[in-house]
Write a protein that holds these residues in place. Structure first.
Motif, PDB file in Angstrom:
ATOM      1  N   ASN A  11     -28.475  25.283 -57.283  1.00 28.27           N
ATOM      2  CA  ASN A  11     -27.272  24.452 -57.311  1.00 28.27           C
ATOM      3  C   ASN A  11     -26.729  24.296 -55.899  1.00 28.27           C
ATOM      4  N   MET A  12     -26.728  23.074 -55.405  1.00 30.08           N
ATOM      5  CA  MET A  12     -26.239  22.797 -54.052  1.00 30.08           C
ATOM      6  C   MET A  12     -24.732  22.529 -54.027  1.00 30.08           C
ATOM      7  N   GLY A  13     -24.102  22.376 -55.186  1.00 30.43           N
ATOM      8  CA  GLY A  13     -22.659  22.220 -55.266  1.00 30.43           C
ATOM      9  C   GLY A  13     -22.115  20.928 -54.678  1.00 30.43           C
ATOM     10  N   ALA A  14     -22.921  19.905 -54.603  1.00 29.17           N
ATOM     11  CA  ALA A  14     -22.480  18.623 -54.034  1.00 29.17           C
ATOM     12  C   ALA A  14     -21.811  17.793 -55.120  1.00 29.17           C
ATOM     13  N   GLN A  15     -20.497  17.571 -54.976  1.00 29.12           N
ATOM     14  CA  GLN A  15     -19.739  16.859 -55.993  1.00 29.12           C
ATOM     15  C   GLN A  15     -19.132  15.542 -55.512  1.00 29.12           C
ATOM     16  N   THR A  16     -18.882  15.411 -54.245  1.00 34.61           N
ATOM     17  CA  THR A  16     -18.295  14.179 -53.727  1.00 34.61           C
ATOM     18  C   THR A  16     -19.399  13.322 -53.109  1.00 34.61           C
ATOM     19  N   ALA A  17     -19.116  12.053 -52.926  1.00 32.35           N
ATOM     20  CA  ALA A  17     -20.099  11.156 -52.303  1.00 32.35           C
ATOM     21  C   ALA A  17     -20.501  11.680 -50.932  1.00 32.35           C
ATOM     22  N   GLN A  18     -19.547  12.160 -50.177  1.00 28.34           N
ATOM     23  CA  GLN A  18     -19.837  12.686 -48.843  1.00 28.34           C
ATOM     24  C   GLN A  18     -20.747  13.912 -48.921  1.00 28.34           C
ATOM     25  N   GLN A  19     -20.485  14.816 -49.858  1.00 30.10           N
ATOM     26  CA  GLN A  19     -21.323  16.009 -50.018  1.00 30.10           C
ATOM     27  C   GLN A  19     -22.726  15.644 -50.496  1.00 30.10           C
ATOM     28  N   ILE A  20     -22.808  14.695 -51.403  1.00 31.83           N
ATOM     29  CA  ILE A  20     -24.101  14.287 -51.948  1.00 31.83           C
ATOM     30  C   ILE A  20     -24.974  13.685 -50.848  1.00 31.83           C
ATOM     31  N   LEU A  21     -24.396  12.874 -49.987  1.00 31.31           N
ATOM     32  CA  LEU A  21     -25.154  12.194 -48.932  1.00 31.31           C
ATOM     33  C   LEU A  21     -25.418  13.071 -47.709  1.00 31.31           C
ATOM     34  N   ALA A  22     -24.706  14.173 -47.600  1.00 27.98           N
ATOM     35  CA  ALA A  22     -24.846  15.043 -46.423  1.00 27.98           C
ATOM     36  C   ALA A  22     -26.152  15.832 -46.469  1.00 27.98           C
ATOM     37  N   PRO A  23     -26.699  16.184 -45.300  1.00 28.60           N
ATOM     38  CA  PRO A  23     -27.877  17.070 -45.270  1.00 28.60           C
ATOM     39  C   PRO A  23     -27.520  18.404 -45.925  1.00 28.60           C
ATOM     40  N   LYS A  24     -28.487  19.003 -46.583  1.00 25.86           N
ATOM     41  CA  LYS A  24     -28.263  20.268 -47.288  1.00 25.86           C
ATOM     42  C   LYS A  24     -29.016  21.402 -46.599  1.00 25.86           C
ATOM     43  N   THR A  25     -28.460  22.585 -46.707  1.00 23.14           N
ATOM     44  CA  THR A  25     -29.124  23.801 -46.260  1.00 23.14           C
ATOM     45  C   THR A  25     -29.232  24.717 -47.465  1.00 23.14           C
ATOM     46  N   VAL A  26     -30.453  25.094 -47.801  1.00 21.20           N
ATOM     47  CA  VAL A  26     -30.672  25.963 -48.952  1.00 21.20           C
ATOM     48  C   VAL A  26     -30.405  27.407 -48.521  1.00 21.20           C
ATOM     49  N   ALA A  27     -29.620  28.095 -49.302  1.00 19.65           N
ATOM     50  CA  ALA A  27     -29.265  29.482 -48.996  1.00 19.65           C
ATOM     51  C   ALA A  27     -30.506  30.373 -48.999  1.00 19.65           C
ATOM     52  N   GLN A  28     -30.489  31.386 -48.163  1.00 19.74           N
ATOM     53  CA  GLN A  28     -31.629  32.297 -48.041  1.00 19.74           C
ATOM     54  C   GLN A  28     -31.990  32.926 -49.387  1.00 19.74           C
ATOM     55  N   ALA A  29     -30.989  33.301 -50.166  1.00 13.22           N
ATOM     56  CA  ALA A  29     -31.252  33.912 -51.474  1.00 13.22           C
ATOM     57  C   ALA A  29     -32.009  32.945 -52.388  1.00 13.22           C
TER      58      ALA A  29
END
Length: 112
Positions: free
Chosen positions: A74-92
């Motif tokens: 779960n990347m937790g992207a809920q807003t348009a800005q979060q959805i379109l932003a680059p993601k970093t996957v947590a180490q865990a």
């Protein structure tokens, strides 16, 4: 041979590209892949269960054997800005994905 699916969730289901890949190849590989092990990791914005269910139904139709329940990151992207932003996957989460891949590889080494 093993099958590994890592589809992104899109509007509570598989992304269009992933679904199209399954649709285009379903019958072409049906008799060639049945019985093989598979693993699935979903990249989700908030839930991922719909995409996991879709993938599981397709893999059931192909008569594949799941080596583990779908892993949902779960990347937790809920807003348009979060959805379109680059993601970093947590180490865990990366470690969980690595474990899933290792389980799939181990299943192959042990002869399914």
């Amino acid at each position: 041979m093993a099958i590994c699916s890592a589809p992104p969730e899109n509007l509570a289901g598989l992304s269009g590209e992933m679904k199209e890949c399954f649709d285009r190849n379903y019958y072409a590989v049906l008799d060639r892949i049945q019985g093989l092990p598979y693993a699935c990791a979903i990249s989700a914005g908030s839930d991922g269960s719909g995409a996991a269910r879709q993938t599981e139904r397709i893999c059931t139709g192909w008569r594949l054997k799941a080596v583990a329940p779908a892993l949902i990151v779960n990347m937790g992207a809920q807003t348009a800005q979060q959805i379109l932003a680059p993601k970093t996957v947590a180490q865990a989460d990366l470690e969980k994905c690595e474990e899933l891949g290792g389980l799939l590889a181990g299943t192959l080494l042990l002869g399914q």
